[in-house]
Design a protein around this motif. Sequence first.
Motif, PDB file in Angstrom:
ATOM      1  N   ILE A  84       0.853  -1.180   0.000  1.00 23.51           N
ATOM      2  CA  ILE A  84       0.000   0.000   0.000  1.00 23.51           C
ATOM      3  C   ILE A  84       0.894   1.238   0.000  1.00 23.51           C
ATOM      4  O   ILE A  84       2.059   1.171   0.358  1.00 23.51           O
ATOM      5  CB  ILE A  84      -0.943   0.060   1.219  1.00 23.51           C
ATOM      6  CG1 ILE A  84      -0.120  -0.080   2.495  1.00 23.51           C
ATOM      7  CG2 ILE A  84      -2.025  -0.971   1.154  1.00 23.51           C
ATOM      8  CD1 ILE A  84      -0.749   0.637   3.630  1.00 23.51           C
ATOM      9  N   THR A  85       0.324   2.358  -0.409  1.00 25.46           N
ATOM     10  CA  THR A  85       1.071   3.609  -0.450  1.00 25.46           C
ATOM     11  C   THR A  85       0.665   4.476   0.733  1.00 25.46           C
ATOM     12  O   THR A  85      -0.523   4.547   1.083  1.00 25.46           O
ATOM     13  CB  THR A  85       0.789   4.355  -1.764  1.00 25.46           C
ATOM     14  OG1 THR A  85       1.083   3.474  -2.835  1.00 25.46           O
ATOM     15  CG2 THR A  85       1.642   5.601  -1.877  1.00 25.46           C
ATOM     16  N   VAL A  86       1.643   5.116   1.354  1.00 25.96           N
ATOM     17  CA  VAL A  86       1.379   6.009   2.474  1.00 25.96           C
ATOM     18  C   VAL A  86       1.794   7.412   2.075  1.00 25.96           C
ATOM     19  O   VAL A  86       2.874   7.615   1.524  1.00 25.96           O
ATOM     20  CB  VAL A  86       2.156   5.581   3.728  1.00 25.96           C
ATOM     21  CG1 VAL A  86       1.924   6.564   4.871  1.00 25.96           C
ATOM     22  CG2 VAL A  86       1.770   4.181   4.153  1.00 25.96           C
ATOM     23  N   ARG A  87       0.891   8.384   2.326  1.00 24.97           N
ATOM     24  CA  ARG A  87       1.220   9.783   2.073  1.00 24.97           C
ATOM     25  C   ARG A  87       1.316  10.478   3.418  1.00 24.97           C
ATOM     26  O   ARG A  87       0.455  10.282   4.279  1.00 24.97           O
ATOM     27  CB  ARG A  87       0.125  10.425   1.219  1.00 24.97           C
ATOM     28  CG  ARG A  87       0.596  11.650   0.463  1.00 24.97           C
ATOM     29  CD  ARG A  87      -0.363  12.015  -0.645  1.00 24.97           C
ATOM     30  NE  ARG A  87      -1.676  12.307  -0.090  1.00 24.97           N
ATOM     31  CZ  ARG A  87      -2.800  12.327  -0.813  1.00 24.97           C
ATOM     32  NH1 ARG A  87      -2.781  12.050  -2.106  1.00 24.97           N
ATOM     33  NH2 ARG A  87      -3.955  12.602  -0.253  1.00 24.97           N
ATOM     34  N   TYR A  88       2.346  11.278   3.614  1.00 25.18           N
ATOM     35  CA  TYR A  88       2.579  11.864   4.927  1.00 25.18           C
ATOM     36  C   TYR A  88       3.270  13.201   4.770  1.00 25.18           C
ATOM     37  O   TYR A  88       4.122  13.367   3.898  1.00 25.18           O
ATOM     38  CB  TYR A  88       3.444  10.911   5.755  1.00 25.18           C
ATOM     39  CG  TYR A  88       3.905  11.441   7.094  1.00 25.18           C
ATOM     40  CD1 TYR A  88       2.998  11.679   8.122  1.00 25.18           C
ATOM     41  CD2 TYR A  88       5.249  11.683   7.349  1.00 25.18           C
ATOM     42  CE1 TYR A  88       3.414  12.150   9.348  1.00 25.18           C
ATOM     43  CE2 TYR A  88       5.681  12.152   8.583  1.00 25.18           C
ATOM     44  CZ  TYR A  88       4.760  12.383   9.571  1.00 25.18           C
ATOM     45  OH  TYR A  88       5.175  12.845  10.794  1.00 25.18           O
ATOM     46  N   ALA A  89       2.890  14.181   5.615  1.00 28.58           N
ATOM     47  CA  ALA A  89       3.588  15.464   5.638  1.00 28.58           C
ATOM     48  C   ALA A  89       4.058  15.708   7.050  1.00 28.58           C
ATOM     49  O   ALA A  89       3.240  15.826   7.958  1.00 28.58           O
ATOM     50  CB  ALA A  89       2.665  16.587   5.178  1.00 28.58           C
ATOM     51  N   GLY A  90       5.363  15.750   7.231  1.00 31.16           N
ATOM     52  CA  GLY A  90       5.878  16.007   8.574  1.00 31.16           C
ATOM     53  C   GLY A  90       7.274  15.453   8.720  1.00 31.16           C
ATOM     54  O   GLY A  90       7.857  14.942   7.765  1.00 31.16           O
ATOM     55  N   ILE A  91       7.796  15.561   9.945  1.00 33.22           N
ATOM     56  CA  ILE A  91       9.163  15.106  10.179  1.00 33.22           C
ATOM     57  C   ILE A  91       9.151  13.598  10.421  1.00 33.22           C
ATOM     58  O   ILE A  91       8.399  13.093  11.241  1.00 33.22           O
ATOM     59  CB  ILE A  91       9.775  15.845  11.385  1.00 33.22           C
ATOM     60  CG1 ILE A  91       9.858  17.348  11.079  1.00 33.22           C
ATOM     61  CG2 ILE A  91      11.154  15.307  11.706  1.00 33.22           C
ATOM     62  CD1 ILE A  91      10.063  18.204  12.291  1.00 33.22           C
ATOM     63  N   LEU A  92      10.001  12.908   9.679  1.00 34.20           N
ATOM     64  CA  LEU A  92      10.087  11.459   9.844  1.00 34.20           C
ATOM     65  C   LEU A  92      11.027  11.125  10.996  1.00 34.20           C
ATOM     66  O   LEU A  92      11.998  11.836  11.226  1.00 34.20           O
ATOM     67  CB  LEU A  92      10.615  10.823   8.547  1.00 34.20           C
ATOM     68  CG  LEU A  92       9.641  10.875   7.373  1.00 34.20           C
ATOM     69  CD1 LEU A  92      10.360  10.552   6.083  1.00 34.20           C
ATOM     70  CD2 LEU A  92       8.490   9.910   7.585  1.00 34.20           C
ATOM     71  N   PRO A  93      10.759  10.061  11.753  1.00 34.84           N
ATOM     72  CA  PRO A  93      11.657   9.693  12.849  1.00 34.84           C
ATOM     73  C   PRO A  93      13.035   9.275  12.337  1.00 34.84           C
ATOM     74  O   PRO A  93      13.186   8.885  11.184  1.00 34.84           O
ATOM     75  CB  PRO A  93      10.948   8.521  13.517  1.00 34.84           C
ATOM     76  CG  PRO A  93       9.968   8.016  12.531  1.00 34.84           C
ATOM     77  CD  PRO A  93       9.601   9.174  11.664  1.00 34.84           C
ATOM     78  N   ASP A  94      14.030   9.379  13.236  1.00 36.20           N
ATOM     79  CA  ASP A  94      15.411   9.060  12.860  1.00 36.20           C
ATOM     80  C   ASP A  94      15.561   7.661  12.281  1.00 36.20           C
ATOM     81  O   ASP A  94      16.419   7.407  11.453  1.00 36.20           O
ATOM     82  CB  ASP A  94      16.317   9.131  14.098  1.00 36.20           C
ATOM     83  CG  ASP A  94      16.556  10.558  14.523  1.00 36.20           C
ATOM     84  OD1 ASP A  94      16.086  11.457  13.789  1.00 36.20           O
ATOM     85  OD2 ASP A  94      17.197  10.782  15.556  1.00 36.20           O
ATOM     86  N   LEU A  95      14.753   6.747  12.783  1.00 39.26           N
ATOM     87  CA  LEU A  95      14.931   5.358  12.375  1.00 39.26           C
ATOM     88  C   LEU A  95      14.251   5.042  11.058  1.00 39.26           C
ATOM     89  O   LEU A  95      14.306   3.924  10.573  1.00 39.26           O
ATOM     90  CB  LEU A  95      14.407   4.424  13.460  1.00 39.26           C
ATOM     91  CG  LEU A  95      15.293   4.343  14.702  1.00 39.26           C
ATOM     92  CD1 LEU A  95      14.626   3.517  15.769  1.00 39.26           C
ATOM     93  CD2 LEU A  95      16.642   3.745  14.353  1.00 39.26           C
TER      94      LEU A  95
END
Lengths: 147, 59, 248
Positions: A84-95
Amino acid sequence: MNRKRKQRLIIVLGVLAAVGLSTALITFALRENINLFFTPSEIAEGKAPIERRIRVGGLVVPGSVKRGDDLQVTFDLTDNAEQITVRYAGILPDLFREGQGIIANGKLISGTLVEADEVLAKHDENYVPPEVQEALEKAGHPKKVPQ
Amino acid sequence: MAFETFADFMAMGKHGPYVWSAYGITLLVVVANILAPIIRRKGLVEEIKRKAKREQAES
Amino acid sequence: MFEYLKRLYHKFGSPRYFYDLTGKMLPWLVALSVLLLIPGLIYGLGFAPPEKYQGNSYRVIYIHVPAASIAMAGYVMMAVAGVIVLVWRMKMAEMVAKSVAPIGASFAFICLVTGSIWGKPTWGTWWVWDARLTSMLILLFLYLGVMALNAAIENAQSAARATAVLSIVGAVNLPIIKYSVEWWNTLHQPASIRMTSSAIDPEMLYTLLTCIAGFYCLFGALVILSTRCEILSREQRSSWVKKLVGVS
């Protein structure tokens, strides 16, 4: 040990056993419900409700991460069966990285697209300094597949 | 040494605020736990002395 | 052997003996905790290598893991003291159980706060209701419950018996914390330190073990300090305490 103390000890142990047993039963009953997330396969089967908040868990497909403007990012999640595809706006975690296990919180827009408002990265129990990991990979040991 | 300069050490990559706040809060809680029994002990000793004095005055 | 243990048990049951013995132990524990903690934490902060994927944020591990371990060990101590209170009615166990509660609560709090601070950059969230984090929060609430119960009941002996029941019942939470990461799908990862082949780089591991040992010594010293106050408070009418304070 005199009789009275023995009696009290038996009562204490009995209460502890009863509480322990009931807790074990409750946790066993809730086993499936504690922090369950949907896998891409389950979403493909239509098990997840559309337009409701859900959690999706899977591995980030290598090469699928596309970054846009304003921290916009899309990437694919897989459980090695469906994607599946995920769309996201924001800071991604370090990991967050390709191949990493990820849990995305958000709404299912269509059968294959999730609009996430939170992306969580799952860490594994390994702690390695940078040089060791590079040396291991150079020596031909494949990177451990994170769960 | 894992850092080149002292400024690097304070910055902790980009994680300075996280690491230092975690260590700072821990230090505060530990210091509070050390001070609490010391202060309590002082108060107790004074209280015992006061009570003894009062008993002596009464008898 | 059994006779010896029995004698030891009776000795430890005496507040005066406990007070004298712990008085001798205290300077050693303090020295040991300073000698382990200061080098351990400095090495962990400045000398141990950064982690490949987390960078330097992983350095929180040197307080997070010891605090978690002590929060659980402190609860075991309180529950065992509770059993002794209920079965053998030992006064000394009442005082130890009461003293451990706020210290254990402090370490549970440290564990939760440092974990939260660590979780934000690495996982991407301050808090998640997964089984490990939730059961650890319950541990903190159990400690707070014991403290509240101790404060609410005036009579020291009744308070000790009531809190003993609560701490024994609450002990079922301990295996849940320990095995939560294996039983459920949690965001928190499984244990890194194992009896056989730890999943953590040796340089980080030895630093971490030093910090764990140091924090345990600190915990021991704190429990002793606090229990000695409790002894002074509850035995203040006895002649040896009066002599100790210098009033008779």
